[in-house]
Design an enzyme around this catalytic site. Structure first.
Site, PDB file in Angstrom:
ATOM      1  N   LYS A  56      23.923 -11.228   9.853  1.00 34.78           N
ATOM      2  CA  LYS A  56      23.244 -11.026  10.790  1.00 34.78           C
ATOM      3  C   LYS A  56      22.158 -11.459  10.300  1.00 34.78           C
ATOM      4  O   LYS A  56      21.096 -10.661  11.365  1.00 34.78           O
ATOM      5  CB  LYS A  56      23.606  -9.837  11.920  1.00 34.78           C
ATOM      6  CG  LYS A  56      22.932 -10.116  13.734  1.00 34.78           C
ATOM      7  CD  LYS A  56      25.247 -10.998  14.029  1.00 34.78           C
ATOM      8  CE  LYS A  56      23.717 -11.438  15.338  1.00 34.78           C
ATOM      9  NZ  LYS A  56      23.803 -12.573  15.899  1.00 34.78           N
ATOM     10  N   ASP A  62      39.865  -5.228  11.012  1.00 36.92           N
ATOM     11  CA  ASP A  62      40.796  -5.034  12.312  1.00 36.92           C
ATOM     12  C   ASP A  62      41.316  -5.995  12.784  1.00 36.92           C
ATOM     13  O   ASP A  62      42.548  -6.023  13.063  1.00 36.92           O
ATOM     14  CB  ASP A  62      39.874  -3.312  13.703  1.00 36.92           C
ATOM     15  CG  ASP A  62      40.308  -1.942  12.808  1.00 36.92           C
ATOM     16  OD1 ASP A  62      40.400  -1.595  12.130  1.00 36.92           O
ATOM     17  OD2 ASP A  62      41.108  -1.409  14.359  1.00 36.92           O
ATOM     18  N   TYR A 116      25.907   3.184   8.886  1.00 30.11           N
ATOM     19  CA  TYR A 116      26.869   4.353   8.644  1.00 30.11           C
ATOM     20  C   TYR A 116      26.071   5.811   8.232  1.00 30.11           C
ATOM     21  O   TYR A 116      26.450   6.544   8.069  1.00 30.11           O
ATOM     22  CB  TYR A 116      27.692   3.729   8.681  1.00 30.11           C
ATOM     23  CG  TYR A 116      29.102   3.341   8.652  1.00 30.11           C
ATOM     24  CD1 TYR A 116      29.459   2.564   9.838  1.00 30.11           C
ATOM     25  CD2 TYR A 116      30.474   4.035   8.807  1.00 30.11           C
ATOM     26  CE1 TYR A 116      30.027   1.816   9.914  1.00 30.11           C
ATOM     27  CE2 TYR A 116      31.663   3.654   9.086  1.00 30.11           C
ATOM     28  CZ  TYR A 116      31.734   2.655  10.263  1.00 30.11           C
ATOM     29  OH  TYR A 116      32.653   1.949  10.710  1.00 30.11           O
ATOM     30  N   ASP A 139      34.922  -2.816   9.023  1.00 25.23           N
ATOM     31  CA  ASP A 139      35.296  -2.374   9.237  1.00 25.23           C
ATOM     32  C   ASP A 139      35.606  -2.665  10.938  1.00 25.23           C
ATOM     33  O   ASP A 139      36.905  -2.557  11.204  1.00 25.23           O
ATOM     34  CB  ASP A 139      34.635  -0.597   9.989  1.00 25.23           C
ATOM     35  CG  ASP A 139      35.393  -0.152  11.349  1.00 25.23           C
ATOM     36  OD1 ASP A 139      36.657   0.856  10.837  1.00 25.23           O
ATOM     37  OD2 ASP A 139      35.048   0.428  12.501  1.00 25.23           O
ATOM     38  N   ASP A 145      28.847 -12.849  14.272  1.00 25.81           N
ATOM     39  CA  ASP A 145      29.375 -13.457  15.231  1.00 25.81           C
ATOM     40  C   ASP A 145      30.635 -14.345  15.032  1.00 25.81           C
ATOM     41  O   ASP A 145      31.455 -14.686  15.875  1.00 25.81           O
ATOM     42  CB  ASP A 145      28.490 -13.747  16.414  1.00 25.81           C
ATOM     43  CG  ASP A 145      27.670 -14.489  16.086  1.00 25.81           C
ATOM     44  OD1 ASP A 145      27.374 -15.132  14.778  1.00 25.81           O
ATOM     45  OD2 ASP A 145      26.990 -15.146  17.101  1.00 25.81           O
TER      46      ASP A 145
HETATM   47  C1  LIG Z   1      37.229   6.441  11.687  1.00 25.72           C
HETATM   48  C2  LIG Z   1      36.308   5.416  10.488  1.00 25.72           C
HETATM   49  C3  LIG Z   1      34.381   6.588  10.545  1.00 25.72           C
HETATM   50  C4  LIG Z   1      36.324   4.443   9.618  1.00 25.72           C
HETATM   51  C5  LIG Z   1      35.356   4.046   9.552  1.00 25.72           C
HETATM   52  O1  LIG Z   1      35.031   3.204  10.987  1.00 25.72           O
HETATM   53  O2  LIG Z   1      35.335   3.557   8.527  1.00 25.72           O
HETATM   54  C6  LIG Z   1      37.643   3.687  10.206  1.00 25.72           C
HETATM   55  O3  LIG Z   1      37.170   2.740  11.179  1.00 25.72           O
HETATM   56  C7  LIG Z   1      38.059   2.945   9.387  1.00 25.72           C
HETATM   57  O4  LIG Z   1      37.736   1.689   9.596  1.00 25.72           O
HETATM   58  O5  LIG Z   1      38.710   3.821   7.776  1.00 25.72           O
HETATM   59 MG   LIG Z   2      38.300   0.884  10.812  1.00 24.17          MG
END
Ligand SMILES: CC(C)[C@H](C(=O)O)[C@@H](O)C(=O)O
Ligand SMILES: [Mg+2]
Ligand SMILES: NC(=O)c1ccc[n+]([C@@H]2O[C@H](COP(=O)([O-])OP(=O)(O)OC[C@H]3O[C@@H](n4cnc5c(N)ncnc54)[C@H](O)[C@@H]3O)[C@@H](O)[C@H]2O)c1
Length: 366
Positions: A190, A250, A135, A246, A222
């Site tokens: 990884k 999710d 990042y 990240d 993975d």
């Molecule tokens: C919007 C983006 C920069 C951010 C990230 O990738 O960290 C988001 O996906 C999160 O999870 O906070």
């Molecule tokens: Mg995110």
């Protein structure tokens, strides 16, 4: 005590309004000051993270953040894109430790896309390193390839990197968090392919020597992605890098029923923090009044506990969320047969009423 309130874009404004309402009913001795961030700040000031917003964030005791981004900004030069605001805040404030607790509330076991028995009672904590990795690694950019499969072709590149102190400090955070929980850390890497993550694994293993009472396991990312949907309750604390964290957070959100249920806290070395839902600005549902505000409301509870020394107020919010779920209130993302579909605002109102001690009408069918 001051809270900087940065609603941002899309559903950010809708969900933060509900969290602010909840904070106000608690009647605590702090002030709130709002500022624009992301696309909204770009429209008003020509920059997603204006100096004035950054100054407010730096001066505040804590930051409540909504979300930033919209497809219409995707063609802007990268430094002007809304997402740079949240990345900039994380970097400028040194918010390296991101806590994303994935908790499946009893009433939502049927909202998850997994079988109820896999998620019932789920309580895992993803700790994502937030200021390093690919990042933020330099160099990055576009150029003409001099080697590789297509010399002479246009190519793009980013740099994945982690330094020893960056890994050490997030590993300490993870082991200390595990000590207060079920004493197990899964470090996700990884290392079989990437040198950055062989180093990550080596350093985490070294730090572990300070925590003999905590179990450490290493897992490739993975496999971790697969295990999270196969047997999520086997995890306790998961620690990983910025990009893997990240993606896995999710994925873990769906174990809780919805991405609209996953709060987060991003802390620096002084425990100052930014609190935001793990999801984004959801342009597909923005303005419709249907977004789930609970991840943001639960982030406000984390803020009270971690940065504002108000653990009882945090407990009150979390109990109120349980009460409204038990009473059958559901935004559309967590709705199931026999429960009542409510709007963003109605969900916020129900949490406020529960905190104020008013009787919540039970709308779940028996
Ligand atoms: C919007 C983006 C920069 C951010 C990230 O990738 O960290 C988001 O996906 C999160 O999870 O906070
Ligand atoms: Mg995110
Ligand atoms: N920290 C942040 O500010 C942040 C985080 C993630 C994405 N983003 C940005 O948000 C924009 C949209 O990205 P995306 O669509 O990939 O991810 P997203 O998280 O915004 O949305 C993904 C899906 O989840 C749904 N969703 C998200 N939050 C919800 C909620 N509270 N209630 C109900 N449904 C919800 C959305 O409707 C959508 O279908 C992009 O510009 C992205 O860069 C910002």
């Amino acid at each position: 005590m001051k809270i900087a309130v940065l609603p941002g874009d899309g559903i950010g404004t809708e969900i933060v309004a509900e969290a602010v309402k909840v904070l106000k009913v608690l009647d605590l001795p702090f002030e709130m000051e709002e500022a624009k961030v992301g696309g909204a700040a770009y429209e008003a000031h020509g920059h997603p993270l204006p100096e004035s917003t950054l100054a407010l964030a730096k001066s505040a005791d804590a930051i409540l953040f909504g979300a930033v981004g919209d497809w219409k900004y995707d063609t802007l030069d990268r430094p002007l894109r809304p997402e740079q605001a949240i990345l900039g805040l994380r970097k400028h404030l040194g918010l390296f430790a991101n806590f994303r607790p994935a908790l499946c509330y009893e009433q939502l076991t049927h909202a998850s896309s997994l079988k109820p028995e896999l998620v019932a009672g789920l309580d895992i904590l993803i700790i994502r390193e937030l200021t390093g990795d690919i990042y933020f690694g330099q160099p990055r950019g576009r150029r003409t390839a001099v080697d590789g499969h297509f010399p002479g072709a246009e190519e793009a590149f980013d740099t994945m990197r982690y330094s020893r102190p960056e890994i050490e400090r997030i590993a300490h955070v993870a082991f200390q968090a595990a000590r207060k929980r079920n004493k197990k850390v899964t470090s996700v890497d990884k290392a079989n392919v990437l040198e950055t993550f062989q180093f990550w694994k080596d350093v985490v293993t070294e730090v572990h020597k300070d925590y003999p009472d905590v179990e450490l396991e290493h897992m490739y990312v993975d496999n971790a992605a697969m295990q999270l949907v196969r047997a999520p309750k086997k995890f306790d604390v998961v620690v990983t890098g910025n990009m893997f964290g990240d993606i896995l957070s999710d994925e873990a959100a769906m174990l809780t029923g919805s991405i609209g249920m996953l709060p987060s806290a991003s802390l620096n070395a002084e425990n100052r923090g930014l609190y935001e839902p793990s999801h984004g600005s959801a342009p597909d549902i923005a303005g419709k009044g249907i977004a789930n505000p609970l991840a943001t409301i639960l982030s406000a509870a984390m803020m009270l506990r971690f940065s504002l020394q108000q653990p009882e107020a945090a407990d009150r919010i979390e109990s109120a969320v349980r009460a409204v779920l038990a009473a059958g209130y559901r935004t559309v993302d967590i709705w199931s047969e026999g429960t009542q579909k409510v709007s963003t605002r109605e969900m916020g109102d129900a949490v406020v009423a529960a905190i104020a001690g008013k009787t919540i009408t039970t709308i779940t069918k028996s």
